[in-house]
Design an enzyme around this catalytic site. Structure first.
Site, PDB file in Angstrom:
ATOM      1  N   HIS A 247       0.851  -1.195   0.000  1.00  0.00           N
ATOM      2  CA  HIS A 247       0.000   0.000   0.000  1.00  0.00           C
ATOM      3  C   HIS A 247       0.882   1.239   0.000  1.00  0.00           C
ATOM      4  O   HIS A 247       1.882   1.300   0.726  1.00  0.00           O
ATOM      5  CB  HIS A 247      -0.892  -0.019   1.241  1.00  0.00           C
ATOM      6  CG  HIS A 247      -2.078   0.894   1.158  1.00  0.00           C
ATOM      7  ND1 HIS A 247      -1.945   2.275   1.163  1.00  0.00           N
ATOM      8  CD2 HIS A 247      -3.409   0.646   1.078  1.00  0.00           C
ATOM      9  CE1 HIS A 247      -3.156   2.821   1.091  1.00  0.00           C
ATOM     10  NE2 HIS A 247      -4.056   1.856   1.032  1.00  0.00           N
ATOM     11  N   ARG A 270      -7.296  10.314   0.127  1.00  0.00           N
ATOM     12  CA  ARG A 270      -7.047  10.714  -1.264  1.00  0.00           C
ATOM     13  C   ARG A 270      -8.355  10.796  -2.033  1.00  0.00           C
ATOM     14  O   ARG A 270      -8.490  11.593  -2.947  1.00  0.00           O
ATOM     15  CB  ARG A 270      -6.095   9.718  -1.926  1.00  0.00           C
ATOM     16  CG  ARG A 270      -4.664   9.871  -1.452  1.00  0.00           C
ATOM     17  CD  ARG A 270      -3.739   8.844  -2.074  1.00  0.00           C
ATOM     18  NE  ARG A 270      -3.861   7.541  -1.456  1.00  0.00           N
ATOM     19  CZ  ARG A 270      -3.886   6.392  -2.118  1.00  0.00           C
ATOM     20  NH1 ARG A 270      -3.835   6.383  -3.436  1.00  0.00           N
ATOM     21  NH2 ARG A 270      -4.001   5.248  -1.469  1.00  0.00           N
TER      22      ARG A 270
END
Length: 584
Positions: A247, A270
């Site tokens: 990740h 995000r």
């Protein structure tokens, strides 16, 4: 007793257990941890679902077909179509089930990287993984008290062997509990999670992805591939064990930058508009691309530290997360762009230009990095910002046991092993080379329910004459599983304890100065809602890790605790830690 053995107390195991109860089967749940929940409680972005009630109310035109296509694309065409169809086709029903049966708030929907529609559901507060998992966990614990003939939960029970009969069918599990080796009988559902913290001597991670072995991880130390190893030892087939997801956004603690275990920055940060900037204040990637792509661009760019930056609008959209990260010292708030630029060691004019360029990109939809989806509002220097330093981290293992569309574990001969099922991260072939954000919790719920259905059907088929009586119990259990019953149980059921918190709390009072003296790992007190807790012995057992508590050693942890927990968590799980009350 006609029972199914569920190994693992995370969301996959819990979903399987509740489904088994709905189908009339009895449940023995074995979890090697002192507390159930596993990594599921750490999931921060939400749970995917296509065609859900929430999406319909918000006017989001999503379908299972579109979700299938997004998942297949993310998987690099390396996942199995039949498993993707199960995951995506049952996704809407899974989210609706959580809302209807457990009265959960999943009213907010975000678009994460790789998704063509907003479909990642969460509520207005708390980490969705924790909320969803705790709702099922507490309800199952209540049922274990109310109907002990139907539900048995054994914690700190480590399964060491799967038991087979002469025909090769799995008929039970051998486990160690309280220092004794015991054997339970019944078909088995493995829901033990992945191996992204497998740093053991027989590490699957080291065997299949040695280049990742030294990376930090977001996983708890229980994620050592137990279920995979148990099943492989009796002839199960594995798939995609080399497919390990790194990740891109692990949170770097400035006080412990080299810590092996990192806290994950929710992908929703995000999704609501956060930007990734390198140490020169420049963008270098589409922030909403697939995880493996963003990770690759971070490594390729190489200009560290890389920061995730949220402006005021994005911060307000996901305020709870920001407040939590700031409270943990993993994120820092800046009151202006100038202050942020100073922290980054770059001229304010450079940061302003990055913002101005991005505003143009957002208006024109012509991004040099290929970004297609943008949040509304402009980036300005006279705004506030929440900022965290990012690093790639081991996160999810797409590989695991080979299963069929009914969650049956497949043997090396290509046929299902009778009596053995798998759900959640322990199973492979669902996500291919890269998992979409929001599909972790979904995989647990969907395949937890599928494995529960399949195991219950297998049980009823094998017990023959007992099938009628087992099915006849379904009505009694169903009453315990409705949203109304679940809600009442969550708010009013008193856990079985030998001592109540109020009795202990009335024993002694302490001043804040007295509590402040107990601020070390080997002598740790905290204050929560006016109660004083000695959590020294509880630290190793805390599901969120000892560090989460040590941040508040000798101090009042009420605000942070209440952000994450229901008030009944202390009397249910840590009653023995309460030593008194705070002097007024």
């Amino acid at each position: 007793m006609a029972q199914v053995i569920v190994v693992g107390g995370g969301l996959a195991g819990l979903s399987a257990a509740h489904t088994l109860l709905e189908r009339g089967a009895n449940v023995l749940l074995l979890d090697k941890q002192p507390f159930m929940g596993g990594n599921s409680t750490k999931a921060t972005s939400g749970i995917n679902g296509a065609g859900t009630q929430t999406q319909q109310e918000l006017g989001i035109p999503d379908t299972a077909k579109t979700f299938f296509e997004d998942t297949k694309r993310s998987a690099r065409d390396l996942a199995r179509d039949d498993l993707i169809r199960v995951l995506t086709g049952r996704s809407g029903d899974a989210v609706n089930w959580l809302q209807d049966k457990f009265a959960l708030d999943l009213s907010k929907v975000a678009r994460l990287g790789g998704h063509t529609h907003p479909r990642t559901h969460r509520g207005n507060a708390q980490f969705p993984g924790m909320v969803i998992t705790y709702a099922q966990m507490e309800r199952l614990e209540d049922l274990a008290v109310e109907t002990p003939d139907r539900v048995t939960i054994k914690k700190k029970a480590r399964v060491t062997k799967l038991v087979k009969d002469a025909s090769g069918a799995v008929v039970g599990a051998e486990y160690v509990h309280n220092g004794k080796t015991e054997t339970a009988y019944g078909p088995v559902i493995l829901a033990t999670g992945g191996y992204a913290a497998d740093f053991t001597e027989d590490s699957l991670l080291k065997k299949y992805r040695p280049e990742y072995y030294e990376l930090p991880t977001t996983n708890g130390d229980h994620c050592t591939g137990d279920g995979q190893k148990l099943a492989l030892a009796i002839g199960a087939s594995a798939i995609d064990l080399e497919k390990v997801q790194v990740h891109p956004t692990g949170l770097v603690d400035p006080n412990e930058p080299n810590a092996k275990v990192k806290f994950l920055a929710a992908e929703a940060l995000r999704g609501v508009g956060g930007l990734l900037l390198d140490n020169e204040g420049q963008r270098f990637v589409d922030e909403l691309q697939h995880r493996d792509y963003v990770t690759g661009k971070m490594w390729e760019n190489g200009k560290y530290p890389i920061r995730l930056i949220l402006n005021g609008q994005a911060s307000n959209e996901i305020e709870w997360h920001c407040k939590h990260y700031v409270g943990r010292g993993l994120m820092k708030r800046f009151e202006s762009g100038e202050a942020l630029a100073k922290e980054m060691g770059i001229p304010a004019s450079v940061l302003k230009k990055t913002f101005d360029d991005y505003n143009v990109v957002a208006r024109t939809k012509k991004d040099p990095f290929g970004k297609k989806f943008f949040s509304t509002g402009e980036w300005k220097m006279n705004d506030f910002f929440n900022v965290a330093i990012m690093t790639p981290v081991l996160h999810y293992t797409m590989g695991g046991l080979e299963i069929d569309a009914e969650s049956r574990v497949v043997g090396k001969d290509g046929k299902p092993i009778p009596g053995l099922f798998a759900s959640g991260e322990v199973a492979g072939g669902v996500h291919g080379a890269n998992r979409l954000g929001g599909s972790s919790l979904l995989g647990c719920v969907v395949f937890g329910r599928v494995s529960g259905d399949s195991a219950a059907a297998y049980l009823l088929k094998t017990i023959g004459p007992l099938a009628g009586s087992a099915a006849g119990r379904l009505g009694a259990v169903a009453g315990h599983l409705g949203a109304e019953s679940s809600s009442k149980a969550s708010s009013s059921t008193t856990p079985a304890k030998t001592e109540s918190t109020p009795d202990k709390a009335g024993a002694k009072t302490f001043s804040k100065d007295e509590v402040a003296k107990h601020n070390k790992k080997d002598d740790c007190w905290v204050i929560v809602d006016g109660q004083v807790l000695d959590v020294t012995n509880f630290l190793p057992d805390h599901p969120g890790g000892e560090k989460a508590i040590l941040l508040y050693a000798g101090r009042d942890a009420t605000e942070e605790f209440n952000m994450l927990h229901d008030p009944k968590v202390i009397p249910r799980y840590a009653a023995d830690s309460v030593i008194g009350t705070l002097k007024k």
